[in-house]
Design a protein around this motif. Structure first.
Motif, PDB file in Angstrom:
ATOM      1  N   ARG A  94       0.843  -1.216   0.000  1.00 41.67           N
ATOM      2  CA  ARG A  94       0.000   0.000   0.000  1.00 41.67           C
ATOM      3  C   ARG A  94       0.862   1.245   0.000  1.00 41.67           C
ATOM      4  O   ARG A  94       1.807   1.358   0.783  1.00 41.67           O
ATOM      5  N   SER A 100      -9.704  -1.824   2.683  1.00 42.55           N
ATOM      6  CA  SER A 100      -9.775  -2.400   4.030  1.00 42.55           C
ATOM      7  C   SER A 100      -8.827  -1.689   5.003  1.00 42.55           C
ATOM      8  O   SER A 100      -9.061  -1.675   6.209  1.00 42.55           O
ATOM      9  N   ASP A 175      -2.573   0.779  -4.257  1.00 40.95           N
ATOM     10  CA  ASP A 175      -2.179  -0.465  -3.584  1.00 40.95           C
ATOM     11  C   ASP A 175      -2.342  -1.620  -4.562  1.00 40.95           C
ATOM     12  O   ASP A 175      -2.902  -1.443  -5.641  1.00 40.95           O
ATOM     13  N   LYS A 177      -2.093  -6.321  -4.862  1.00 43.11           N
ATOM     14  CA  LYS A 177      -1.920  -7.630  -4.221  1.00 43.11           C
ATOM     15  C   LYS A 177      -1.078  -8.530  -5.119  1.00 43.11           C
ATOM     16  O   LYS A 177      -1.279  -8.559  -6.334  1.00 43.11           O
ATOM     17  N   ARG A 204      -5.254  -1.076  -7.145  1.00 41.31           N
ATOM     18  CA  ARG A 204      -6.068   0.146  -7.182  1.00 41.31           C
ATOM     19  C   ARG A 204      -5.289   1.182  -7.960  1.00 41.31           C
ATOM     20  O   ARG A 204      -4.117   1.452  -7.647  1.00 41.31           O
TER      21      ARG A 204
HETATM   22  P1  TMP Z   1      -8.131  -4.319   0.367  1.00 41.20           P
HETATM   23  O1  TMP Z   1      -7.995  -2.859   0.635  1.00 41.20           O
HETATM   24  O2  TMP Z   1      -9.538  -4.746   0.075  1.00 41.20           O
HETATM   25  O3  TMP Z   1      -7.498  -5.141   1.440  1.00 41.20           O
HETATM   26  O4  TMP Z   1      -7.322  -4.606  -0.968  1.00 41.20           O
HETATM   27  C1  TMP Z   1      -5.967  -4.292  -1.110  1.00 41.20           C
HETATM   28  C2  TMP Z   1      -5.517  -4.543  -2.551  1.00 41.20           C
HETATM   29  O5  TMP Z   1      -5.513  -5.926  -2.838  1.00 41.20           O
HETATM   30  C3  TMP Z   1      -6.406  -3.906  -3.606  1.00 41.20           C
HETATM   31  O6  TMP Z   1      -5.577  -3.399  -4.640  1.00 41.20           O
HETATM   32  C4  TMP Z   1      -7.240  -5.024  -4.131  1.00 41.20           C
HETATM   33  C5  TMP Z   1      -6.403  -6.238  -3.920  1.00 41.20           C
HETATM   34  N1  TMP Z   1      -7.164  -7.421  -3.543  1.00 41.20           N
HETATM   35  C6  TMP Z   1      -7.127  -8.547  -4.340  1.00 41.20           C
HETATM   36  O7  TMP Z   1      -6.495  -8.552  -5.385  1.00 41.20           O
HETATM   37  N2  TMP Z   1      -7.826  -9.646  -3.926  1.00 41.20           N
HETATM   38  C7  TMP Z   1      -8.540  -9.680  -2.791  1.00 41.20           C
HETATM   39  O8  TMP Z   1      -9.137 -10.714  -2.465  1.00 41.20           O
HETATM   40  C8  TMP Z   1      -8.560  -8.509  -1.966  1.00 41.20           C
HETATM   41  C9  TMP Z   1      -9.357  -8.495  -0.686  1.00 41.20           C
HETATM   42  C10 TMP Z   1      -7.859  -7.424  -2.395  1.00 41.20           C
END
Ligand code: TMP
Ligand code: ASP
Length: 254
Positions: A94, A100, A175, A177, A204
């Motif tokens: 991030r 979240s 951010d 994942k 994002r």
């Molecule tokens: P979050 O803010 O929902 O925790 O997500 C953080 C980042 O991770 C965001 O760019 C979306 C990505 N993400 C996924 O790719 N798969 C998931 O299951 C989740 C919850 C988030």
């Protein structure tokens, strides 16, 4: 269509056995889910766009020395990948508070973080992907300390590289994942490589000037123009002059 053996079906992708041992075919679906499957839908053409976007980003990362599972794109929705033993951890990097993180810590969306923060989540639908600490990862044996070190340093390099790449096309990498896998070489040595995908499903991306969202949050929060957002990311990356007409093709039979 050939009757290939299906190895695994996830929410957004299907893995089939590959043409040679040690390879798999990764098929990108148009299906989208959010909030651990509570919200379900499809985004027309998403699979085609993510296949192409992920190919592009992984290729760029490989050019600067990041090992990935990507071998080559096979067609509009499929890519050949190296088979890995997936590490059951989602690594989230991030740069700006959102999602979240904003909820958990009460930090308004859009607040820049004083430094990049790495978080880990345990991949488990039953447990709703709980956030975990490094201690859990090594204590449960999900990854060895050395694997974890590799994942951290690769994730930070990927963050620096992708932040710059997206900045160059007017997008802020808020951010994202990552998922990693283990591969074993002839000597039995283990190597950690980047797996899964990098796409607007897993990142994002906000417009630098307007803060408009160009990612899956448009689907998660019903903001509309979902397909257009994915398409715009591909367009800005210079990937959309090819096969534009096929982007919105009906879901291919598999
Ligand atoms: P979050 O803010 O929902 O925790 O997500 C953080 C980042 O991770 C965001 O760019 C979306 C990505 N993400 C996924 O790719 N798969 C998931 O299951 C989740 C919850 C988030
Ligand atoms: N991919 C996850 C799910 O379905 C969550 C998300 O991306 O928001 O549940």
């Amino acid at each position: 269509m050939s009757r290939r053996r299906r190895i695994y079906e996830g929410k957004a992708k299907v893995l089939y056995e590959g043409p040679e041992p040690g390879t798999l075919i990764q098929y990108f679906k148009d299906d989208a889910t959010a909030f651990n499957n509570q919200k379900k839908g499809t985004i027309a053409g998403k699979g085609v766009l993510n296949n192409r976007i992920s190919e592009y980003l992984m290729t760029k990362l490989m050019e600067m020395g990041v090992p990935t599972h990507f071998v080559r794109r096979l067609n509009m929705r499929e890519q050949l990948i190296q088979e890995v033993e997936i590490v059951p951890i989602e690594v989230v990097v991030r740069n700006v508070a959102a999602g979240s993180f904003s909820k958990r810590f009460g930090v308004p969306e859009g607040t820049p973080l004083p430094r990049s923060i790495i978080e880990y989540y345990y991949k488990s639908d039953e447990l709703d992907d709980p956030m975990i600490a490094e201690e859990h990862i090594t204590a449960f044996g999900w990854a060895m300390p050395q694997d974890l070190d590799d994942m951290i340093s690769l994730s930070l390099r990927i963050n620096d590289y992708l932040s710059g790449l997206f900045l160059g096309i007017g997008l802020r990498l808020i951010d994202f994942k990552l998922e990693y896998g283990r591969v074993y070489d002839e000597n039995g040595d283990v190597r950690i490589i980047l797996a899964d995908e990098i796409s607007p499903d897993s990142c994002r991306l906000w417009d630098i000037k307007t803060n408009e969202k160009y990612d899956k949050d448009r689907f998660r929060h019903d903001l509309g123009k979902v397909q257009e957002a994915y398409q715009e990311v591909a367009r800005r990356l210079g990937l959309l002059h090819e096969n534009v007409t096929e982007i919105a093709e009906p879901k291919a039979a598999s």
